[in-house]
Motif scaffolding. Sequence first.
Motif, PDB file in Angstrom:
ATOM      1  N   LYS A  44      -2.726 -35.752  19.531  1.00 28.03           N
ATOM      2  CA  LYS A  44      -1.276 -35.949  19.360  1.00 28.03           C
ATOM      3  C   LYS A  44      -0.625 -34.747  18.692  1.00 28.03           C
ATOM      4  N   MET A  45      -1.281 -34.194  17.697  1.00 30.21           N
ATOM      5  CA  MET A  45      -0.725 -33.026  17.007  1.00 30.21           C
ATOM      6  C   MET A  45      -0.592 -31.840  17.954  1.00 30.21           C
ATOM      7  N   SER A  46      -1.563 -31.690  18.800  1.00 27.28           N
ATOM      8  CA  SER A  46      -1.520 -30.607  19.781  1.00 27.28           C
ATOM      9  C   SER A  46      -0.355 -30.788  20.739  1.00 27.28           C
ATOM     10  N   LYS A  56       5.930 -35.695  11.569  1.00 26.74           N
ATOM     11  CA  LYS A  56       4.821 -36.490  12.111  1.00 26.74           C
ATOM     12  C   LYS A  56       3.516 -35.700  12.074  1.00 26.74           C
ATOM     13  N   ASN A  57       3.549 -34.447  12.446  1.00 26.02           N
ATOM     14  CA  ASN A  57       2.341 -33.600  12.391  1.00 26.02           C
ATOM     15  C   ASN A  57       1.820 -33.494  10.966  1.00 26.02           C
ATOM     16  N   TYR A  58       2.742 -33.400  10.066  1.00 29.26           N
ATOM     17  CA  TYR A  58       2.330 -33.293   8.669  1.00 29.26           C
ATOM     18  C   TYR A  58       1.614 -34.568   8.231  1.00 29.26           C
ATOM     19  N   SER A  90       7.739 -32.241  13.244  1.00 34.31           N
ATOM     20  CA  SER A  90       7.057 -31.543  12.150  1.00 34.31           C
ATOM     21  C   SER A  90       6.624 -32.529  11.085  1.00 34.31           C
ATOM     22  N   ASP A 106       0.163 -36.796  10.199  1.00 32.53           N
ATOM     23  CA  ASP A 106      -1.125 -36.920  10.921  1.00 32.53           C
ATOM     24  C   ASP A 106      -2.181 -35.995  10.336  1.00 32.53           C
ATOM     25  N   LYS A 107      -1.815 -34.827   9.915  1.00 31.66           N
ATOM     26  CA  LYS A 107      -2.769 -33.893   9.300  1.00 31.66           C
ATOM     27  C   LYS A 107      -3.330 -34.484   8.006  1.00 31.66           C
ATOM     28  N   ARG A 126       2.339 -32.485  20.126  1.00 29.66           N
ATOM     29  CA  ARG A 126       3.592 -32.234  19.398  1.00 29.66           C
ATOM     30  C   ARG A 126       3.832 -30.734  19.215  1.00 29.66           C
ATOM     31  N   HIS A 127       2.794 -30.005  18.977  1.00 26.38           N
ATOM     32  CA  HIS A 127       2.924 -28.558  18.798  1.00 26.38           C
ATOM     33  C   HIS A 127       3.513 -27.900  20.043  1.00 26.38           C
ATOM     34  N   LYS A 173      -5.677 -35.408  16.455  1.00 24.07           N
ATOM     35  CA  LYS A 173      -5.578 -33.979  16.754  1.00 24.07           C
ATOM     36  C   LYS A 173      -4.957 -33.753  18.123  1.00 24.07           C
TER      37      LYS A 173
END
Length: 575
Positions: A345-347, A271-273, A269, A275-276, A349-350, A343
């Motif tokens: 990578k975020m996907s 890392k996603n934050y 979470s 990256d966003k 991770r999601h 995006k």
Amino acid sequence: MIKKIYSSLPSFKTLSFNSGVNILLADKTDNSSEKSTRNGAGKSSLVEIVHFLLGGSCGKESIFRTPELINYSFSMLLNIEGYEITVSRAGSSPSKVRLSFDPQSDFFKMIKTKNGYCKNTDWKIYLGALYFNINADNDEINFRSIFPYFARKQYDGGFLEPTTYFRSQKNSNKQIALSFLLGLDWHLANEQMNLETRKKDLNNLKKIVATQTYKNLLNVSANLKTEITLIEDRVSKLNNNIKAFKVYPEYKKVEEEASEISRQISDLSNKNYLDKQLIDELEKAANEEAANVSELTIDKIYEEVGLKLPDLIKNTYEDAKKFHEAIIKNRRSYLNDEIVELKTKMSERHEELQLLSKKQESKMRILNSHGALEQYNNLQNELNILENNLTERKRQLDILNTIDESKSKIQVSEENLRMKTKRSLDDHFELLKKAILSIEHSSNALYNFKSQLEIGLSKSGISFIMTTDGQKSKGITNMQIFCFDIMLIEMSIFLSRKLRFLIHDSHLFDGVDDRQIKNAIQYAINLSKDLDFQYIITMNSDDLPKFDDLDINDFILPVKLTDKSVDGGLFGIRF
């Protein structure tokens, strides 16, 4: 009566007694000490012998256990209403006595011997039956608890106060003994003793409760009940929780796995934050790059100032512009590629977060529906502590309730006993009157002496008090004792009991006026003749008063003791 006292000790002076008054005289030198008087002349030792042969204790301090006497026996011939019995006892074997009597006589039928011997404990029971008609099964009153009134011992404090024969004699013992000797309902005195024991036990219980642990609980039973109620509720709830508790064998491992999943979810979470945030920055940068390409041409600039742009400059500018546009385009392409990669990578991770969340949910279901053994033990320990506290509080409440209930019951018992005792004294008024008048008559017979016996109720039962006119002195106290003991022998005869002898040693006459000694002996001579009892006196010869109208020699024993020589005393030896 006592007819004879003798011993296997060769030097012992055998004493023979008659009915009525018997006076044993002793010469005392001026330099005699108390010890030499006792062990020399032996006046007080005569009382010791009588007690020894009538069941008295024989501890290590007894004169009969001394090296000089331990191997010799002492004997006494008794006559009880015409029946004779001889008792012998030695310090070497004080637990038994040798008895000699007519085995065919119904009078002695209760006595059981083996080879002529019986236990001293049994002998005391027989004496109670023979002299006072005390039932053998009676363990509330016995011969040894009442006989010392008839043979007081100076060493025990027998001449300190008329109503006691022992310096540390308990009031309950005195009440029971005197109630019995005066023919009163001595069972009431025994009830009083039991009541006093209950009060003592209650006081001891109060002392326990008054300690640091319990003192705050006194008189707060209502608060204690509230505390018990609250603890019981907590115990009940905790019991229910423990019953519903399920222990998962690998609870600790699952708990660790769930914790690790939570950490991973947190990391993804985070890392996603980040990256966003980076995507937003890249998109902003890409937009700014597009805005940097200007639509304004260099021709227009020259035209605005009225000049014609040379062809060479124009061609050079166009080449630079194309180059710049190519750079911008490449920069935007790079930024877009970065954005797409982030995006992606975020996907990924999601998707991983969704998987981890499902795994965590599964672990939490286990943790929520089961518990660890350690947790179970903690719950059980907490329950044990609560239950122990509950038990302690209930015990404390029981103690407080016991104190309150016992106090109330004792108060009721005291009042009931007081009323019963009052009625009993009223019912026995004639006996009380006889005892009171006996004291009155004997005290009137003494010179310049007035004493009275008061019997009544007190907080601790029946009170027996000797009063006298004027100031108390040793001589007056001793004459009160004389009157009191004469009353006891009178009551014994009146109540048809078989004890008909009274013994006083020379200490009775310490500090007593010669005229009172003379009148006391004269009164005893007359009364013993009228009532047929035996009165034995030991005296120093220089204390014996002169009698004008009486030949006192008729009452003096032929044996005369002295402490002037080694063999002059009762035992014929010094020890």
